[in-house]
Design a protein around this motif. Sequence first.
Motif, PDB file in Angstrom:
ATOM      1  N   THR A  29       0.660  -1.166   0.015  1.00  0.00           N
ATOM      2  CA  THR A  29       0.476  -0.014   0.441  1.00  0.00           C
ATOM      3  C   THR A  29       0.793   1.252   0.219  1.00  0.00           C
ATOM      4  OG1 THR A  29      -1.813  -0.601   1.008  1.00  0.00           O
ATOM      5  CG2 THR A  29      -1.525   1.308   1.495  1.00  0.00           C
ATOM      6  N   THR A  40      -7.747   2.443  -0.742  1.00  0.00           N
ATOM      7  CA  THR A  40      -9.137   2.134  -0.066  1.00  0.00           C
ATOM      8  C   THR A  40      -9.281   3.694   0.376  1.00  0.00           C
ATOM      9  OG1 THR A  40      -8.433   1.624   1.650  1.00  0.00           O
ATOM     10  CG2 THR A  40      -9.445  -0.159  -0.283  1.00  0.00           C
ATOM     11  N   THR A  41      -9.912   4.020   1.032  1.00  0.00           N
ATOM     12  CA  THR A  41     -10.699   5.322   1.575  1.00  0.00           C
ATOM     13  C   THR A  41     -10.308   4.671   3.142  1.00  0.00           C
ATOM     14  OG1 THR A  41     -12.906   4.784   2.368  1.00  0.00           O
ATOM     15  CG2 THR A  41     -12.283   6.298   0.503  1.00  0.00           C
ATOM     16  N   ASP A  42     -10.268   3.366   3.308  1.00  0.00           N
ATOM     17  CA  ASP A  42      -9.769   2.884   4.835  1.00  0.00           C
ATOM     18  C   ASP A  42      -8.643   3.361   5.095  1.00  0.00           C
ATOM     19  OD1 ASP A  42     -13.023   1.340   5.402  1.00  0.00           O
ATOM     20  OD2 ASP A  42     -12.112  -0.365   4.246  1.00  0.00           O
ATOM     21  N   VAL A  43      -7.866   2.792   4.353  1.00  0.00           N
ATOM     22  CA  VAL A  43      -6.474   3.535   4.216  1.00  0.00           C
ATOM     23  C   VAL A  43      -5.912   4.939   4.630  1.00  0.00           C
ATOM     24  CG1 VAL A  43      -4.309   4.080   2.489  1.00  0.00           C
ATOM     25  CG2 VAL A  43      -5.551   1.667   2.159  1.00  0.00           C
ATOM     26  N   CYS A  45      -7.924   6.720   5.775  1.00  0.00           N
ATOM     27  CA  CYS A  45      -8.845   6.925   7.583  1.00  0.00           C
ATOM     28  C   CYS A  45      -8.242   6.572   8.730  1.00  0.00           C
ATOM     29  CB  CYS A  45      -9.743   5.924   7.895  1.00  0.00           C
ATOM     30  SG  CYS A  45     -11.231   6.458   6.762  1.00  0.00           S
ATOM     31  N   LYS A  46      -7.085   5.337   8.219  1.00  0.00           N
ATOM     32  CA  LYS A  46      -5.587   4.508   9.125  1.00  0.00           C
ATOM     33  C   LYS A  46      -4.447   5.254   8.771  1.00  0.00           C
ATOM     34  CE  LYS A  46      -6.283   0.001   8.154  1.00  0.00           C
ATOM     35  NZ  LYS A  46      -6.078  -0.990   7.820  1.00  0.00           N
TER      36      LYS A  46
END
Length: 63
Positions: A29, A40-43, A45-46
């Motif tokens: 990533t 991704t948006t999850d990445v 956000c993290k």
Amino acid sequence: MMKYYKLFDLLSRRDMKKTDLLEVISAPTLAKLSKGESVTTDVLCKICAFLDCQPGDIMEFIK
């Protein structure tokens, strides 16, 4: 297209390295971010939680 130069500038201003992000994201990533590829948006956000920042602080949309 999203550009992530702001992320790398922010890391530099905080005396951090790209590899510090490996605490919250995977190496593949991180490679995607370095190449300007989609993540991704999850990445996102993290990363924002890790750096205590907003998405606009780490990326920019370029037509």
